[in-house]
Design an enzyme around this catalytic site. Sequence first.
Site, PDB file in Angstrom:
ATOM      1  N   SER A 119       7.050   3.296   4.927  1.00 54.15           N
ATOM      2  CA  SER A 119       5.942   4.241   4.900  1.00 54.15           C
ATOM      3  C   SER A 119       5.077   4.017   6.130  1.00 54.15           C
ATOM      4  CB  SER A 119       5.117   4.056   3.635  1.00 54.15           C
ATOM      5  OG  SER A 119       4.233   2.982   3.820  1.00 54.15           O
ATOM      6  N   LYS A 120       4.461   5.096   6.529  1.00 55.03           N
ATOM      7  CA  LYS A 120       3.631   5.055   7.738  1.00 55.03           C
ATOM      8  C   LYS A 120       2.554   3.999   7.585  1.00 55.03           C
ATOM      9  CE  LYS A 120       4.560   9.165   9.966  1.00 55.03           C
ATOM     10  NZ  LYS A 120       4.314   9.956  11.066  1.00 55.03           N
ATOM     11  N   ARG A 121       2.153   3.785   6.351  1.00 51.23           N
ATOM     12  CA  ARG A 121       1.071   2.837   6.104  1.00 51.23           C
ATOM     13  C   ARG A 121       1.392   1.482   6.741  1.00 51.23           C
ATOM     14  NH1 ARG A 121      -0.716  -0.197   1.347  1.00 51.23           N
ATOM     15  NH2 ARG A 121       1.444  -0.073   0.724  1.00 51.23           N
TER      16      ARG A 121
END
Length: 487
Positions: A255-257
């Site tokens: 995930s981009k997170r």
Amino acid sequence: MDGFRKIRVRMAPSPTGPLHFGTARTALFNWLFARAQGGDFVLRIEDTDIERSSPEYEKDIINGLKWFGLDWDEGPDVGGNYGPYRQSERLEIYEKYLQKLIDENKSYYCFCSKEQLELDRQAMLAQGLAPKYSGRCRNLSKEESEKRIANGEKAVIRFKTPGIEVEFIDLIRGKLKFDATLIGDIVIARNLRSPLFIFSGAVDDFEMKITHVIRGEDHISNTPKQVLIQRALGFDEVKYAHLPLILAPNRTKLSKRYLETSLNDYRKQGYLPEAMFNFLALLGWHPKDEQEIFSAEELIKEFDLKRIQKAGAIFDINKLEWLNGQYIKKIKPVDLAGKLTEFVPSEWLNNKELFIRAVAVEKERMKKLTDFKELADFFFELPDYKAELLIWPRPKEIEKINKEKTLNNLKLLLEEISKIFKADFNAANLEKAIIPLTEVWGRGELLWPLRAGLSGKEISPGPFEIMEVLGKEETLRRLKIAIEKLE
Ligand code: GLU
């Protein structure tokens, strides 16, 4: 050396955001390859997208790369023989090559409007074709194009992609083939002074004598395009190595997170640069054996492109934490104390000796520098705890231990501990004095209230270690507070 050419690699970040995890890994692999091969490592800032690029991001990228231990032989901040190293300062070079391609009829001005392009795209999709540029402006005569440009008409520059099969060697994946007829004529510049990175990058790899392009797999579809541009300009071939994608533990896209968390965020979360360095090096590359902890020197010695995997590299945050904990353990308390200063309230630094002793005790329990604040707070200020905390939550089978008994035990401890001279007040002596008492009065019955009274916490290091950190005076003060709470 690569044949007769000195090995030269580059890191080419676009300063359109802070330095991210994936970019840091790419930089590290390039650095390791350069250092292992005795080659040059170049930092090139790809800032031709003026709207999205900013000097602040460039600074963040440079500081981030330096923070985790990289250095470069050439770059915007250190200079070099192939500069300037910011693409925004090299526009005349790109202009020269763009003009050359136009003059040689290998590129052309395209005047199609956005609306027109969208209509074409829809029409192709409706026919079940993969959309690409229709080629509408491909055969406009030079005279006509130039007249329209002179009249101020808006145009982009497209590359005449030859309808061939492009092949190139990827050092990790082997020979790769792409059917260029599917690519269509790509835009390589918004105008002569505004190239897209796909073009400026291909030009600079040649101009800067880059021999190997090591970059993320997300760029793999750009490679055939850049290879064709290089061929059209008569440039030397560059070798490519595409690093595996970084995946989440369940093998889905990370995930981009995580991926887009800037390196600076990891620094703020209390990760050490050495741990980060080690962790990133193992993200897609593996050593000959099972070794997991590597210094930079060891990595340079071991590094080999051949041991970069094709399959996605799993990003395991628990492993990063574990590694960080291992590195923390290796640091001397006094040095670790120095690294912790920015992670604690400033009052904690008033008593330097106490601070260093607390660090020595908590070091083993820390995974991140930020952990220290929560682990060690009680050394600096006794929390306001309830009297019940002092009573040993003993196993059921043991005879009930009540308030009175706890109070008596604490008084006994106060008396014994008072007898120990200040000069002898260390964990070993305290243990020697108190352990014999536990044989008579019970271990949990004595040590629990002692530890709880000293820390004011349910969980903490053992009482002897705490007493050594606190010193005699503070130890006695805390024991008296505990006694008062029960009286
Ligand atoms: N500026 C490009 C990026 O940041 C670099 C691509 C490359 O390494 O060639 O994605």
